[in-house]
Design a protein around this motif. Sequence first.
Motif, PDB file in Angstrom:
ATOM      1  N   ARG A   1       0.616  12.455  -9.252  1.00 32.92           N
ATOM      2  CA  ARG A   1      -0.213  13.946  -9.014  1.00 32.92           C
ATOM      3  C   ARG A   1       0.797  14.902  -9.332  1.00 32.92           C
ATOM      4  NH1 ARG A   1      -2.809  14.340  -3.094  1.00 32.92           N
ATOM      5  NH2 ARG A   1      -3.097  16.532  -3.982  1.00 32.92           N
TER       6      ARG A   1
ATOM      7  N   ARG B   1       1.965   1.704  -3.428  1.00 36.25           N
ATOM      8  CA  ARG B   1       0.904   2.451  -4.343  1.00 36.25           C
ATOM      9  C   ARG B   1       0.518   3.805  -3.934  1.00 36.25           C
ATOM     10  NH1 ARG B   1      -1.415  -2.600  -3.033  1.00 36.25           N
ATOM     11  NH2 ARG B   1      -2.746  -1.611  -1.271  1.00 36.25           N
ATOM     12  N   GLU B   2       0.659   4.343  -2.754  1.00 36.37           N
ATOM     13  CA  GLU B   2       0.515   5.845  -2.450  1.00 36.37           C
ATOM     14  C   GLU B   2       1.727   6.588  -2.928  1.00 36.37           C
ATOM     15  OE1 GLU B   2      -1.843   7.342  -0.786  1.00 36.37           O
ATOM     16  OE2 GLU B   2      -3.098   5.566  -0.989  1.00 36.37           O
TER      17      GLU B   2
ATOM     18  N   ARG C   1       0.730   7.050  -6.685  1.00 39.27           N
ATOM     19  CA  ARG C   1      -0.037   7.958  -6.699  1.00 39.27           C
ATOM     20  C   ARG C   1       0.219   9.398  -6.590  1.00 39.27           C
ATOM     21  NH1 ARG C   1      -3.707  10.531  -3.625  1.00 39.27           N
ATOM     22  NH2 ARG C   1      -2.870   9.637  -1.777  1.00 39.27           N
ATOM     23  N   MET C   2       1.075   9.586  -5.555  1.00 39.51           N
ATOM     24  CA  MET C   2       1.651  11.001  -5.448  1.00 39.51           C
ATOM     25  C   MET C   2       2.631  11.465  -6.600  1.00 39.51           C
ATOM     26  SD  MET C   2       1.875  13.554  -3.518  1.00 39.51           S
ATOM     27  CE  MET C   2       0.898  13.027  -2.177  1.00 39.51           C
TER      28      MET C   2
ATOM     29  N   SER D   1       0.835  -1.258   0.101  1.00 39.02           N
ATOM     30  CA  SER D   1      -0.211   0.027  -0.007  1.00 39.02           C
ATOM     31  C   SER D   1       0.993   1.209   0.057  1.00 39.02           C
ATOM     32  CB  SER D   1      -0.801  -0.098   1.126  1.00 39.02           C
ATOM     33  OG  SER D   1      -0.104   0.200   2.373  1.00 39.02           O
ATOM     34  N   ALA D   2       2.031   1.338   0.829  1.00 35.40           N
ATOM     35  CA  ALA D   2       2.826   2.286   0.674  1.00 35.40           C
ATOM     36  C   ALA D   2       3.398   2.686  -0.687  1.00 35.40           C
ATOM     37  CB  ALA D   2       3.836   2.212   1.628  1.00 35.40           C
TER      38      ALA D   2
END
Length: 227
Positions: free
Chosen positions: A173, A165-166, A169-170, A162-163
């Motif tokens: 962005r 994936r985050e 995602r960042m 999950s880290a």
Amino acid sequence: MAFKRIRDMFVASINEGLDKIENPRVMLNQYVRDMENDISKAKHTIVKQQTIAQSFKGKHEEADKLAAKRKNQAQLAFDAGEEELSKKALSEMKYFEQKAREYKEAYEHAHKQLAELKEQLQTLEVKLRDVKDRKHALIARANAVKAKEHMNASFNKIDSESAYREFMRMENRIEEMEARVNSYAELSASSGSPYSRVEYAKEVEEELEKMRAKKVGLEKQPAAGNE
């Protein structure tokens, strides 16, 4: 996921080892106290052994003296014609000679044991000094292991998938923000300044002509005054 399982197993093994260690400072201090107690007992035993050895030595010397005394008495009695008295003195002489040999053997055995005990005591004292010298370093190392274990435990709580994936995602962005900023900059550059638009060119030129004419008029005025 395989890496996470391996990491979990590794952390679990460290936890098990640390649980056995419990409090390193307390345990190491206890070991030092145990060794100090052993040394104290060894010293007490040595004192007792010294007393026993000295006792056997004293008894040996006393029996040796009595044997010599009875031998002299036996000779005096024999010279005086008192054979029965001489025989009695000789019998006692043999008894004390036997006792002297026994006490001598006991003393030698006790003395040997005393030497061994002193050697063991010296070994214990050397080990105690070594333990005291190394104790603080061992405590520091154990504390470092526990601190690292706590860090690993905290790290273990983080879901690496999950880290990741985050993180991605960042990153997306940020790339989108960069794209918007770059697009705006390109648009501004292509449109140019609103003050340099083409439709104002004629009017600007007229204003310049007025300024030139005014300048020429000002330059002629001083000349007219002189006439």
